[in-house]
Motif scaffolding. Structure first.
Motif, PDB file in Angstrom:
ATOM      1  N   MET A   1       0.813  -1.181   0.000  1.00  0.00           N
ATOM      2  CA  MET A   1       0.000   0.000   0.000  1.00  0.00           C
ATOM      3  C   MET A   1       0.863   1.254   0.000  1.00  0.00           C
ATOM      4  N   ASP A   2       2.054   1.187   0.515  1.00  0.00           N
ATOM      5  CA  ASP A   2       2.939   2.352   0.494  1.00  0.00           C
ATOM      6  C   ASP A   2       3.205   2.806  -0.939  1.00  0.00           C
ATOM      7  N   PHE A   3       3.311   1.833  -1.847  1.00  0.00           N
ATOM      8  CA  PHE A   3       3.552   2.163  -3.248  1.00  0.00           C
ATOM      9  C   PHE A   3       2.369   2.927  -3.840  1.00  0.00           C
ATOM     10  N   LYS A   5       0.283   4.822  -2.212  1.00  0.00           N
ATOM     11  CA  LYS A   5       0.329   6.168  -1.636  1.00  0.00           C
ATOM     12  C   LYS A   5       1.381   7.024  -2.326  1.00  0.00           C
ATOM     13  N   LEU A   6       2.520   6.428  -2.643  1.00  0.00           N
ATOM     14  CA  LEU A   6       3.572   7.140  -3.362  1.00  0.00           C
ATOM     15  C   LEU A   6       3.089   7.581  -4.737  1.00  0.00           C
ATOM     16  N   LYS A   9       0.742  10.558  -4.524  1.00  0.00           N
ATOM     17  CA  LYS A   9       1.432  11.832  -4.303  1.00  0.00           C
ATOM     18  C   LYS A   9       2.166  12.316  -5.553  1.00  0.00           C
ATOM     19  N   GLU A  31      -6.936  -3.514   4.066  1.00  0.00           N
ATOM     20  CA  GLU A  31      -6.256  -2.234   4.264  1.00  0.00           C
ATOM     21  C   GLU A  31      -6.172  -1.453   2.956  1.00  0.00           C
ATOM     22  N   THR A  32      -5.805  -2.134   1.889  1.00  0.00           N
ATOM     23  CA  THR A  32      -5.723  -1.489   0.573  1.00  0.00           C
ATOM     24  C   THR A  32      -7.096  -1.032   0.112  1.00  0.00           C
ATOM     25  N   PHE A  35      -8.157   2.125   1.902  1.00  0.00           N
ATOM     26  CA  PHE A  35      -7.461   3.296   1.387  1.00  0.00           C
ATOM     27  C   PHE A  35      -8.053   3.729   0.045  1.00  0.00           C
TER      28      PHE A  35
END
Length: 59
Positions: A1-3, A5-6, A9, A31-32, A35
Motif C-alpha cells: 500500500m505504500d507504493f 500512496k507514493l 502523491k 487495508e488497501t 485506502f
C-alpha cells in the motif's frame, strides 16, 4: 500500500493511475481496499495479468 500512496502523491489528482499487477491477494487486502475507498472514483485502475500466464508482459 505504500507504493499506491507514493503514486498518489507523485501524479496530479486529475490523472488516472493504471497499475499492472499479477494476481496476488495482497493487492486486494482490506487495508488497501479501505485506502482506495478514500480516493476519488477512477483514481486508480488495476489491470491484473491472467492467473494462467503471470509471466505475461502486458505493456
Amino acid at each position: 500500500m505504500d507504493f499506491i500512496k507514493l503514486l498518489d502523491k507523485k501524479y496530479p489528482a486529475q490523472n488516472t493511475v493504471r497499475v499492472i499487477l499479477d494476481n496476488h491477494s495482497t493487492y486486494t487486502s482490506r487495508e488497501t481496499q479501505r485506502f482506495l475507498e478514500t480516493m476519488p472514483k477512477g483514481r486508480f485502475k488495476f489491470v491484473f495479468t491472467p492467473k494462467h500466464a503471470s509471466w505475461l508482459n502486458m505493456i
